[in-house]
Design a protein around this motif. Structure first.
Motif, mmCIF file in Angstrom:
data_model
loop_
_atom_site.group_PDB
_atom_site.id
_atom_site.type_symbol
_atom_site.label_atom_id
_atom_site.label_comp_id
_atom_site.label_asym_id
_atom_site.label_seq_id
_atom_site.Cartn_x
_atom_site.Cartn_y
_atom_site.Cartn_z
ATOM 1 N N GLU A 1 -3.565 7.741 -7.538
ATOM 2 C CA GLU A 1 -4.121 6.458 -7.115
ATOM 3 C C GLU A 1 -3.538 5.376 -8.013
ATOM 4 O O GLU A 1 -3.848 5.299 -9.195
ATOM 5 C CB GLU A 1 -5.651 6.462 -7.204
ATOM 6 N N VAL A 2 -2.692 4.561 -7.465
ATOM 7 C CA VAL A 2 -2.024 3.510 -8.214
ATOM 8 C C VAL A 2 -2.382 2.171 -7.597
ATOM 9 O O VAL A 2 -2.450 2.036 -6.368
ATOM 10 C CB VAL A 2 -0.490 3.712 -8.205
ATOM 11 N N GLN A 3 -2.647 1.204 -8.455
ATOM 12 C CA GLN A 3 -2.895 -0.131 -7.942
ATOM 13 C C GLN A 3 -1.654 -0.637 -7.229
ATOM 14 O O GLN A 3 -0.528 -0.439 -7.686
ATOM 15 C CB GLN A 3 -3.268 -1.080 -9.102
ATOM 16 N N ARG A 4 -1.872 -1.299 -6.100
ATOM 17 C CA ARG A 4 -0.739 -1.727 -5.287
ATOM 18 C C ARG A 4 0.171 -2.671 -6.058
ATOM 19 O O ARG A 4 1.396 -2.653 -5.880
ATOM 20 C CB ARG A 4 -1.254 -2.417 -4.019
ATOM 21 N N ILE A 5 -0.395 -3.469 -6.932
ATOM 22 C CA ILE A 5 0.423 -4.435 -7.673
ATOM 23 C C ILE A 5 1.352 -3.730 -8.658
ATOM 24 O O ILE A 5 2.371 -4.285 -9.063
ATOM 25 C CB ILE A 5 -0.498 -5.449 -8.402
ATOM 26 N N ASP A 6 0.994 -2.485 -9.056
ATOM 27 C CA ASP A 6 1.819 -1.732 -10.010
ATOM 28 C C ASP A 6 2.641 -0.641 -9.343
ATOM 29 O O ASP A 6 3.383 0.065 -10.024
ATOM 30 C CB ASP A 6 0.920 -1.088 -11.073
ATOM 31 N N ASP A 7 2.488 -0.461 -8.042
ATOM 32 C CA ASP A 7 3.146 0.636 -7.338
ATOM 33 C C ASP A 7 4.516 0.170 -6.814
ATOM 34 O O ASP A 7 4.649 -0.314 -5.688
ATOM 35 C CB ASP A 7 2.268 1.117 -6.184
ATOM 36 N N ASN A 8 5.540 0.326 -7.640
ATOM 37 C CA ASN A 8 6.878 -0.067 -7.232
ATOM 38 C C ASN A 8 7.431 0.831 -6.119
ATOM 39 O O ASN A 8 8.199 0.369 -5.260
ATOM 40 C CB ASN A 8 7.823 -0.037 -8.436
ATOM 41 N N ASN A 9 7.038 2.106 -6.144
ATOM 42 C CA ASN A 9 7.493 3.012 -5.097
ATOM 43 C C ASN A 9 6.975 2.585 -3.726
ATOM 44 O O ASN A 9 7.690 2.665 -2.727
ATOM 45 C CB ASN A 9 7.032 4.435 -5.399
ATOM 46 N N TYR A 10 5.723 2.133 -3.687
ATOM 47 C CA TYR A 10 5.143 1.668 -2.417
ATOM 48 C C TYR A 10 5.894 0.444 -1.897
ATOM 49 O O TYR A 10 6.181 0.351 -0.698
ATOM 50 C CB TYR A 10 3.663 1.345 -2.623
ATOM 51 N N ASP A 11 6.209 -0.472 -2.791
ATOM 52 C CA ASP A 11 6.938 -1.676 -2.375
ATOM 53 C C ASP A 11 8.321 -1.314 -1.826
ATOM 54 O O ASP A 11 8.765 -1.878 -0.810
ATOM 55 C CB ASP A 11 7.076 -2.640 -3.559
ATOM 56 N N ALA A 12 8.996 -0.371 -2.490
ATOM 57 C CA ALA A 12 10.324 0.041 -2.020
ATOM 58 C C ALA A 12 10.233 0.752 -0.675
ATOM 59 O O ALA A 12 11.058 0.530 0.218
ATOM 60 C CB ALA A 12 10.977 0.943 -3.064
ATOM 61 N N ALA A 13 9.214 1.617 -0.520
ATOM 62 C CA ALA A 13 9.048 2.327 0.750
ATOM 63 C C ALA A 13 8.688 1.366 1.878
ATOM 64 O O ALA A 13 9.186 1.507 3.006
ATOM 65 C CB ALA A 13 7.964 3.396 0.607
ATOM 66 N N LEU A 14 7.856 0.386 1.594
ATOM 67 C CA LEU A 14 7.494 -0.595 2.610
ATOM 68 C C LEU A 14 8.714 -1.423 3.023
ATOM 69 O O LEU A 14 8.894 -1.722 4.213
ATOM 70 C CB LEU A 14 6.382 -1.511 2.078
ATOM 71 N N ASP A 15 9.550 -1.768 2.056
ATOM 72 C CA ASP A 15 10.770 -2.507 2.379
ATOM 73 C C ASP A 15 11.714 -1.658 3.238
ATOM 74 O O ASP A 15 12.340 -2.171 4.174
ATOM 75 C CB ASP A 15 11.468 -2.922 1.082
ATOM 76 N N CYS A 16 11.785 -0.352 2.952
ATOM 77 C CA CYS A 16 12.611 0.540 3.770
ATOM 78 C C CYS A 16 12.070 0.642 5.193
ATOM 79 O O CYS A 16 12.839 0.694 6.156
ATOM 80 C CB CYS A 16 12.658 1.930 3.136
ATOM 81 N N LEU A 17 10.744 0.680 5.312
ATOM 82 C CA LEU A 17 10.137 0.731 6.646
ATOM 83 C C LEU A 17 10.495 -0.502 7.458
ATOM 84 O O LEU A 17 10.866 -0.404 8.637
ATOM 85 C CB LEU A 17 8.623 0.870 6.516
ATOM 86 N N ARG A 18 10.390 -1.659 6.833
ATOM 87 C CA ARG A 18 10.731 -2.898 7.537
ATOM 88 C C ARG A 18 12.202 -2.931 7.917
ATOM 89 O O ARG A 18 12.549 -3.312 9.048
ATOM 90 C CB ARG A 18 10.392 -4.094 6.648
ATOM 91 N N ARG A 19 13.063 -2.533 7.005
ATOM 92 C CA ARG A 19 14.488 -2.526 7.310
ATOM 93 C C ARG A 19 14.815 -1.522 8.418
ATOM 94 O O ARG A 19 15.664 -1.776 9.278
ATOM 95 C CB ARG A 19 15.297 -2.193 6.048
ATOM 96 N N HIS A 20 14.149 -0.386 8.377
ATOM 97 C CA HIS A 20 14.393 0.634 9.397
ATOM 98 C C HIS A 20 13.983 0.128 10.782
ATOM 99 O O HIS A 20 14.689 0.355 11.778
ATOM 100 C CB HIS A 20 13.630 1.907 9.051
ATOM 101 N N LEU A 21 12.869 -0.555 10.865
ATOM 102 C CA LEU A 21 12.436 -1.123 12.148
ATOM 103 C C LEU A 21 13.429 -2.163 12.651
ATOM 104 O O LEU A 21 13.697 -2.249 13.851
ATOM 105 C CB LEU A 21 11.042 -1.730 12.010
ATOM 106 N N HIS A 22 13.975 -2.959 11.723
ATOM 107 C CA HIS A 22 14.967 -3.960 12.106
ATOM 108 C C HIS A 22 16.241 -3.299 12.633
ATOM 109 O O HIS A 22 16.827 -3.768 13.623
ATOM 110 C CB HIS A 22 15.297 -4.863 10.919
ATOM 111 N N VAL A 23 16.671 -2.210 11.977
ATOM 112 C CA VAL A 23 17.885 -1.519 12.424
ATOM 113 C C VAL A 23 17.655 -0.876 13.793
ATOM 114 O O VAL A 23 18.531 -0.910 14.660
ATOM 115 C CB VAL A 23 18.321 -0.458 11.397
ATOM 116 N N VAL A 24 16.483 -0.300 13.982
ATOM 117 C CA VAL A 24 16.167 0.305 15.284
ATOM 118 C C VAL A 24 16.187 -0.753 16.383
ATOM 119 O O VAL A 24 16.724 -0.526 17.478
ATOM 120 C CB VAL A 24 14.801 1.006 15.228
#
Length: 236
Positions: free
Chosen positions: A87-110
């Motif tokens: 359980e990591v605070q969202r403000i400190d979760d760099n992995n979550y931010d990177a994964a969310l950015d990948c999700l957005r980019r993946h949707l754009h590529v699709v």
């Protein structure tokens, strides 16, 4: 008048890019006709090259974006170990931010690939039927080379479409082979969203009927050979 036309010496038709029928005026305006035919062939060739180059550039861009997304996903959780906090605070979760950015980019590529499909689907459908027709007409060459796959050259559009199929699977493989279990629960949910979308690979089709791939190209060749066999049986 007919006698004069018959006595006119006609230049060889092989000098022109395509056959023209101008009778007696052929010799009188030969160089203008040759210039016109050459420009016509050149303009058609430039249009074909421009369209194909645009298509190849779009496919290469989409494949590059899938490669970038896969590279980023492979590095998520790379520096974490078994002592990480689930359980990591969202403000400190760099992995979550990177994964969310990948999700957005993946949707754009699709979405980008869907636009490619919209632009070229009808054109590839016409090209597909034209290829079947031309392969049927030249069926002897197809029959000779069918057992030797290396001697059959597929259209470049099939190769690039195959690249798109292969590269669209990179995000899925990147998530599966990396340490996703060393990430937070929120980050794993993002991974699940990406995995669910990659279960359906991105592809370019011919008129929304048949995906362009090397496997389907072989199917088209076999279909053309079947048509040729039927036509040949009528002649016998």
């Amino acid at each position: 008048m007919e006698k004069n036309i018959e006595n006119v010496t006609m230049p060889p038709l092989s000098k022109l890019s395509y056959q023209l029928e101008y009778n007696a005026k052929m010799e009188q305006h030969f160089y203008f006709l040759m210039l016109h035919s050459s420009l016509a062939v050149l303009s058609h060739s430039l249009i074909a090259v421009a369209v194909d180059s645009f298509y190849y550039a779009l496919i290469q861009h989409a494949c590059g974006m899938f490669e970038i997304i896969g590279h980023v996903l492979e590095n998520i959780g790379k520096n974490n170990d078994a002592n990480f906090r689930l359980e990591v605070q969202r403000i400190d979760d760099n992995n979550y931010d990177a994964a969310l950015d990948c999700l957005r980019r993946h949707l754009h590529v699709v979405e980008f690939v869907e636009q490619i499909e919209f632009l070229f689907a009808n054109m590839f459908l016409v090209c597909l039927y034209s290829m079947i027709l031309s392969s049927t007409v030249s069926g002897i060459q197809v029959m000779v080379n069918l057992d030797n796959g290396d001697s059959i050259v597929a259209p470049v559009s099939f190769y690039f479409a195959q690249f798109l199929l292969d590269y669209s699977d990179i995000p899925y493989k990147s998530i599966c082979k990396r340490r996703w279990y060393y990430t937070s629960r929120k980050c794993r949910k993002i991974f699940l969203l990406i995995l669910s979308r990659t279960m359906s690979p991105c592809k370019v089709t011919a008129g929304n009927i048949m995906p362009l791939s090397i496997e389907n190209f072989g199917t088209v060749l076999k279909t053309s050979m079947s048509y040729f066999t039927v036509l040949r049986s009528f002649q016998n």
